[in-house]
Design an enzyme around this catalytic site. Structure first.
Site, PDB file in Angstrom:
ATOM      1  N   HIS A  68       0.823  -2.851   9.349  1.00 16.59           N
ATOM      2  CA  HIS A  68       2.262  -2.855   8.931  1.00 16.59           C
ATOM      3  C   HIS A  68       3.227  -2.918  10.403  1.00 16.59           C
ATOM      4  O   HIS A  68       3.028  -1.536  10.810  1.00 16.59           O
ATOM      5  CB  HIS A  68       2.552  -2.480   7.985  1.00 16.59           C
ATOM      6  CG  HIS A  68       2.517  -3.541   6.642  1.00 16.59           C
ATOM      7  ND1 HIS A  68       3.042  -3.874   6.015  1.00 16.59           N
ATOM      8  CD2 HIS A  68       1.063  -3.168   5.939  1.00 16.59           C
ATOM      9  CE1 HIS A  68       2.846  -5.135   5.216  1.00 16.59           C
ATOM     10  NE2 HIS A  68       1.265  -4.210   4.908  1.00 16.59           N
ATOM     11  N   HIS A 108       0.604  -0.762   0.454  1.00 17.85           N
ATOM     12  CA  HIS A 108      -0.197   0.045   0.140  1.00 17.85           C
ATOM     13  C   HIS A 108       1.127   1.373  -0.301  1.00 17.85           C
ATOM     14  O   HIS A 108       0.428   2.698  -0.432  1.00 17.85           O
ATOM     15  CB  HIS A 108      -0.803  -0.253   1.224  1.00 17.85           C
ATOM     16  CG  HIS A 108      -1.782  -0.926   1.090  1.00 17.85           C
ATOM     17  ND1 HIS A 108      -2.339  -2.021   0.725  1.00 17.85           N
ATOM     18  CD2 HIS A 108      -3.759  -0.315   1.010  1.00 17.85           C
ATOM     19  CE1 HIS A 108      -3.126  -2.937   1.331  1.00 17.85           C
ATOM     20  NE2 HIS A 108      -4.402  -2.326   0.830  1.00 17.85           N
ATOM     21  N   ASP A 164       8.389  -2.067   7.906  1.00 18.76           N
ATOM     22  CA  ASP A 164       7.853  -2.077   6.451  1.00 18.76           C
ATOM     23  C   ASP A 164       7.561  -0.351   5.827  1.00 18.76           C
ATOM     24  O   ASP A 164       8.090  -0.690   4.030  1.00 18.76           O
ATOM     25  CB  ASP A 164       6.365  -2.949   6.251  1.00 18.76           C
ATOM     26  CG  ASP A 164       6.513  -4.229   7.611  1.00 18.76           C
ATOM     27  OD1 ASP A 164       7.803  -4.889   7.322  1.00 18.76           O
ATOM     28  OD2 ASP A 164       5.678  -5.071   8.229  1.00 18.76           O
TER      29      ASP A 164
END
Length: 589
Positions: A402, A359, A406
């Site tokens: 996350h 994302h 990350d």
């Protein structure tokens, strides 16, 4: 010179326009000397100031004499002297230099020369060329002539010694025949940016394959996700201090959708949308391919206790399922992830794909592409896209989907790849002297950017011009299809075998029985649908029968009426042969 260069006439001293020989050095040539020096000018070199350049012998200078001229007369740096020696600039080459050639010393040949020194060197060369031009020297190709009279048009030297004209006759640039938009071509300084649809299709195919690989790897890592009871969430500074917000991840995907809508509008109206699409697909495919490797080699534990992740969700533990069946099951699950774009608002829930955040990659790529390919004065739009990018990252962390590492790694890798790619493209890395190394280390970049020279201008089309462009493209496609079909029809006539199969025995019967039908064929012509031997036999026999009947009876019997005529489809009904045969047929009637 034109285009911002000094365009004043260079006058010479009338007292001594040129020397009649000059001193001879030990190499046998004339020593370069300064011409037209003023008595009150500061003298930097006493020996050089007393001597003058003889324009009659400049074209005969050797490389060493040119270097001496640049050293003692003009006092250029060692870098420029090395350039003159390396490129073997002798007197004749020196006189034929243009400003573009001097500029190439730095930008194409890679010599470390300052802009000021390049400009001073060009002015010195220009002064020397003007001096030679207005002397009685033999005809020599001069760079100043090519600049004034047009590229590639060298004029012989004229023996007149009058001062040059104060006007600056710049040549009018022309567009090559393959340029469709001449105005844009001239505005870009002679650069042509091709759309290159095939390369865009290749980058799309590359991105398509990578998304499938990513979906399949996400299925694999979900099967290998660590057990939440044995491996609790890892310590994280942000996640340990920010409470979980359930709706945050949906907000992240909504911000991503808004960024994608803005990027779609930019693509629709941007004049060079094919270049933008090609770069977007290439960068997105490369980043996500790298993500497949990082999330497959190491499986991190689930970052939040609210996530219900288990290996049994995607595990294929049925002993009755063979390897092919397991592969089909995994491909089916990968298709669900791929069709849903990996978004939770589409009903996709996966675990284990943590290092690094996909994302964040999508948000960062969209933000950077929008800010790069929109005008710099759209401050509101650029601020909005950066805010959406940052808030999207915050929503990812607030949802505890996350780890912080990350998101940080995803933003860093995506932004660096974007900047590296565009730095190489905008600075014409493939046009430099060390382009071979660029082609080896970045083969995909070399392929996609081989024809792009410099930055892509941010030019947009109006809705009307966009519609007209689409209509023109449709007409071009239609015309190309018609031309291709016509060429294929003309180059691939009906074969002999197909004609025989089409007519067969009926053709022979009609050619024997209906003598009038032979009026369509000449006695010395091979019909396009029949074999040469058989067609000549049938035609000759039929024509002999027809002539016999016409001679005996005076006219053709009704049984041989031309109303029932067998025509070979491979024969053009509007050809000269057919028209002539038809006229003969009418005469027989």
């Amino acid at each position: 010179m034109c285009d911002g260069e000094i365009c004043e006439p260079v006058t010479q001293s009338s007292a001594n326009p040129r020397s009649e020989g000059g001193t001879v050095n030990k190499n046998g040539g004339s020593v370069p000397q300064i011409n037209g020096s003023r008595p009150d000018s500061p003298v930097k070199n006493a020996n050089a100031a007393e001597q003058q350049v003889d324009p009659l012998h400049v074209a005969e200078w050797s490389v060493e004499e040119v270097t001496q001229w640049a050293t003692h007369m003009e006092h250029f740096s060692r870098s420029l002297l090395d350039c003159l020696r390396t490129e073997a600039i002798d007197g004749e080459v020196l006189l034929s230099l243009t400003e573009d050639d001097v500029r190439d010393f730095r930008y194409k040949l890679g010599f470390k020369l300052t802009f000021g020194e390049l400009k001073k060197f060009w002015l010195a060369v220009l002064k020397l060329q003007l001096m030679v031009k207005h002397s009685a020297a033999d005809p020599v190709m001069l760079g100043i002539e090519s600049h004034m009279a047009g590229a590639g048009n060298y004029m012989p030297l004229v023996g007149t010694a009058g001062p040059p004209s104060s006007s600056c006759p710049c040549p009018q640039p022309e567009c090559p025949s393959y340029i469709s938009d001449c105005e844009t071509y001239l505005r870009l300084g002679g650069r042509y940016i091709a759309q290159e649809y095939f390369k865009t299709a290749m980058s799309l195919a590359y991105s398509f394959v990578v998304t499938w690989i990513t979906s399949f790897v996400m299925v694999i890592v979900h099967e290998r996700v660590p057990d939440m009871k044995r491996y609790p969430p890892l310590p994280d500074i942000f996640l340990d201090n920010v409470p979980h917000i359930p709706w945050a991840f949906n907000m992240c995907e909504i911000t991503g959708s808004l960024l994608f809508a803005i990027w779609l509008v930019v693509l629709i109206f941007h004049k060079y949308r094919m270049v933008l699409l090609r770069r977007f697909f290439a960068l997105a495919g490369t980043v996500f391919l790298l993500r497949c490797v990082t999330m497959l080699i190491t499986s991190l534990s689930v970052p939040g206790t609210h996530l219900q992740c288990s290996q049994k969700d995607f595990a294929v533990d049925d002993p009755n399922v063979d390897m092919v069946g397991a592969l089909v099951i995994r491909m089916t699950r990968a298709y669900r992830i791929w069709s849903g774009l990996g978004m939770s608002i589409q009903g996709v829930r996966t675990c284990g794909d943590y290092m690094f955040s996909g994302h964040t990659v999508a948000l960062t790529l969209l933000n950077f592409f929008i800010t790069e390919y929109t005008p710099r004065n759209l401050y509101f739009l650029h601020t909005l896209t950066w805010l959406l990018n940052m808030f999207g990252i915050f929503f990812i962390l607030a949802a505890h989907e996350h780890y912080s590492i990350d998101v940080f790694v995803a933003f860093y890798i995506t932004s660096r790849l974007f900047l590296y790619y565009h730095t190489l493209a905008n600075n014409r890395a493939l046009m430099q002297s060390d382009s071979k190394r660029t082609r080896i280390w970045f083969p995909m970049f070399s392929y996609f950017e081989s024809s792009v020279d410099g930055m892509v201008p941010n030019e947009f089309e109006t809705p009307g011009s966009l519609i007209n462009g689409i209509i023109d493209q449709l007409f071009k496609i239609k015309d190309q299809a018609v031309v291709t079909a016509k060429r294929h029809w003309m180059e691939d006539p009906m074969s002999t075998k197909s004609s025989i199969e089409m007519f067969g025995k009926d053709s022979d019967r009609y050619l024997h029985d209906l003598g009038s039908s032979t009026a369509f064929f000449s006695a010395h012509q091979t019909v396009g649908g029949l074999s040469r031997h058989n067609s000549q036999t049938h035609i000759n026999s039929s024509q002999s029968n027809l002539s016999t009947n016409a001679t005996a009876g005076g006219k053709v019997p009704l049984s041989q009426s031309p109303k029932r005529i067998l025509k070979d489809v491979s024969l053009d009904p509007y050809s000269r042969t057919t028209m002539a045969a038809t006229s003969q047929e009418k005469k027989l009637l």
